[in-house]
Design an enzyme around this catalytic site. Structure first.
Site, short mmCIF file in Angstrom:
data_model
loop_
_atom_site.label_atom_id
_atom_site.label_comp_id
_atom_site.label_asym_id
_atom_site.label_seq_id
_atom_site.Cartn_x
_atom_site.Cartn_y
_atom_site.Cartn_z
N ASP A 1 -5.56 -4.40 -3.74
CA ASP A 1 -5.88 -2.98 -3.82
C ASP A 1 -4.63 -2.15 -4.03
O ASP A 1 -4.66 -1.11 -4.69
CB ASP A 1 -6.64 -2.52 -2.57
CG ASP A 1 -5.79 -2.58 -1.31
OD1 ASP A 1 -5.05 -3.56 -1.13
OD2 ASP A 1 -5.88 -1.64 -0.49
N GLU B 1 0.83 -1.20 0.00
CA GLU B 1 0.00 0.00 0.00
C GLU B 1 0.87 1.26 0.00
O GLU B 1 0.68 2.16 -0.82
CB GLU B 1 -0.90 -0.01 1.23
CG GLU B 1 -1.63 1.29 1.51
CD GLU B 1 -2.25 1.29 2.89
OE1 GLU B 1 -3.44 0.98 2.98
OE2 GLU B 1 -1.55 1.60 3.88
#
Length: 638
Positions: free
Chosen positions: A242, A66
């Site tokens: 993600d 991330e």
């Protein structure tokens, strides 16, 4: 003439002067300043400047994929504002060098007709290890041959999600090495979750990504998680889709901005790499064991899929791969995940991979897959959107992680045969409690709407924007946004409550950027005004010497003394000698925390003192704030 010459130079350099782009550059320079502590000596962004922080990672000088994806995005926007995209290329080089595993030696032994042996996810860590069960049918992997043909090898081009950047645990799984130990230099790949939905970070047993039985117990760490007849040295990696999708999203914008400035050629090789990342990201679109999608229960009765029958086309919570560390034993495995959280969806990444000529992957069916994924993601937003506006959790093809029979009320209204779950994957804390999931995902939807003009996306966003605009509270130069959300009911009758308010700067920044993208495309003046007000409040009230921060109370740090389940009779050690046994606690297997400069604050609390407070500088949040300033400046020329 002199003024005109200066103006011409500014245009060539790509300089965009304005209040908010200036704020971007101010924050960017703070993040990049070596003295402020955001990066390791290798150039890898830390999870946070501060070391004593426990959330998804359990120490601040670890990092996540991330954070690395935010770094790529930050440098892309710097290129848009300053006309220099070399930082974007460099950030991708860091991504490739440190997060994409180089040790993948057994992948060529993979059999796509037998991707992995079934192992049930169990309800509580105390139920582990989980038994391997070859009697449960699994499906076929339709991507392996296609990707091998496209790229000429069997290795994944995907980010492993968690790195111990300073090798604090001492596993020493630096690139190309397995358990090289505490003296190994550089970021070490490891993992810290593997035992079901109740395994919060406080209940984890960190383990090496390559296990040669040097540390842990007789079988390394493997038999804490998996019950089998025998155990072998192996590597295993997990991707957080993600983050990979965010990196693709950043590459999309870098391409748009560089093309506008006539600099597309300077990033073309990086765009090719981003396309490849997006190709392998398709493993996030499939059920964990490649079983057929829809009404998939019980595990023994749910058939394996062939072709794309196992594709749900949503960005799931994770995918993983691994194999034998020893060359004489040829085997490897791959899994997806049946659970998909709305917060992980990225319609802009799907749109880019399906439509942008510079990002279309080589895989023969990749464009078709991402075209279908884009459509399915928009459907999911519609299905999960409450009447009030926010989005409620996600869906799963594998109820309770082991294809259990769902509650009867969930059988009445499914999503392509998958079941609604208000807290997909993790329950401690519930995975859709944190408000930040809302703007994280809505921001991507708003960027997609801005890029495509999709009227369906606009309609979904309008409900969300109207809700957000009505619940943000301003008080002069300060604000409060929702903190924790509560959920009741099932689609289409889900109800949401705001249980707490907060001053979460990262979530506030993401909210402002969502509103800005929506306003820039739709012309909604209220959304623009709220975005500006949020950004001004963040800048005016919470700026500090190295970025932005707010005082945070951490009453959850009482859990430093929490018991970590270890089966009776199991004993092992960490590289520093910390003992892992049935008496283990979170702190007991992380004794190095007692040497942290901030430890005395926690120790006092554990001894009955006041709840400790901290000011944290998380990389993702600091980058997000910079991105929101710069985005607002570019969108509105302010």
């Amino acid at each position: 003439m002199k003024v005109l010459a200066i103006f011409a130079i500014a245009l060539v350099a790509g300089i965009n002067a304005g209040t908010y782009t200036d704020r971007f550059l101010e924050q960017y320079n703070k993040i990049k300043s070596a003295g402020n502590g955001y990066f390791s000596k290798e150039g890898v962004p830390y999870h946070s400047v501060e070391t004593l922080i426990v959330e998804a990672p359990d120490q601040g000088h670890e990092t996540t994929s991330e954070a690395v994806s935010y770094y790529v995005w930050l440098e892309a926007l710097y290129g848009a504002i300053e006309g220099d995209f070399s930082g974007f290329n460099n950030a991708w080089d860091i991504l490739e060098k440190y997060t994409i595993p180089s040790l993948q030696s057994s992948n060529s032994e993979y059999d796509p007709s037998k991707p992995a042996t079934y192992q049930a996810e169990l309800d509580d860590p105390s139920q582990y290890p989980s038994q391997i069960d070859s009697s449960v049918p699994v499906g076929q992997d339709p991507l392996y041959d296609e990707l091998k043909n496209a790229y000429g090898n069997s290795d994944f081009y995907s980010m492993h999600w968690l790195l111990d950047v300073d090798n604090v645990y001492g596993f020493g799984n630096v690139q190309g090495q397995c358990e090289a130990g505490p003296s190994a230099s550089g970021p070490s790949l490891y993992n810290n979750y593997q035992r079901g939905p109740q395994e919060s970070v406080w209940r984890t047993i960190p383990q090496p990504s390559c296990d040669q039985f040097t540390y842990g117990g007789t079988n390394g760490f493997l038999d804490l998680f998996t019950k089998d007849n025998e155990y072998a040295h192996q590597y295993k990696y997990t991707a957080a889709p993600d983050a990979d999708a965010r990196a693709v999203q950043a590459a999309y914008w870098a391409n748009v901005w560089a093309s506008e400035k006539g600099s597309q050629g300077s990033i073309s090789s990086t765009l090719t790499k981003a396309s490849k990342l997006g190709d392998y990201l398709r493993y996030s679109l499939f059920d964990k064991y490649f079983k057929k999608i829809g009404d998939c229960y019980p595990a023994s009765g749910c058939a394996g899929g062939s072709g794309k029958e196992s594709a749900h086309y949503l960005i799931n919570w994770y995918f993983a791969w691994g194999g034998s560390y020893n060359a004489q034993y040829g085997w490897s495995w791959r899994i997806g995940d049946g659970a998909s959280h709305f917060g992980y969806q990225n319609p802009l990444a799907a749109y880019a991979l399906a439509n942008d000529a510079s990002l279309k992957p080589k895989g023969a069916t990749a464009v078709d897959d991402w075209t279908k994924s884009l459509e399915r993601q928009i459907e999911l937003y519609e299905y999960l959107q409450t009447a009030a506006g926010p989005f409620s959790g996600g869906v799963t093809n594998s109820w309770k992680g082991h294809y259990d029979t769902p509650d009867s009320d969930l059988l009445n209204d499914t999503f392509h045969g998958m079941f609604y779950d208000w807290e997909p994957v993790y329950h401690d804390p519930p995975s859709n409690r944190w408000y930040g999931m809302q703007p994280w995902s809505a921001d991507r939807l708003a960027q997609y709407y801005y890029a495509s003009g999709d009227s369906k996306a606009q309609s979904i966003l309008k409900k969300w924007v109207d809700w957000v605009d009505g619940v943000i509270q301003f008080n002069g130069d300060d604000f409060e946004i929702p903190g924790n959300l509560g959920w009741t009911g099932d689609p289409p009758n889900v109800q949401v409550t705001i249980d707490t308010y907060s001053r979460d700067l990262g979530a506030a920044s993401a909210t402002a950027r969502t509103l800005a993208y929506y306003a820039a495309k739709s012309g909604d003046s209220n959304a623009k005004a709220t975005a500006k007000k949020l950004l001004d409040a963040i800048y005016t009230t919470y700026k500090d010497d190295i970025g932005f921060s707010v005082e945070e109370e951490r009453d959850d740090y009482s859990r430093f003394n929490e018991k970590v389940y270890v089966p009776s009779g199991w004993t092992g050690t960490y590289p520093n000698g910390d003992v892992i046994d049935s008496s283990a606690t979170f702190l007991g297997i992380r004794s190095w925390y007692k040497n942290d400069p901030n430890w005395s604050k926690v120790e006092s609390y554990l001894n009955g003192g006041a709840v400790p407070t901290f000011r944290y500088h998380r990389f993702w949040a600091q980058a997000d704030i910079a991105l929101s300033f710069g985005t607002y400046g570019l969108l509105f020329n302010e």
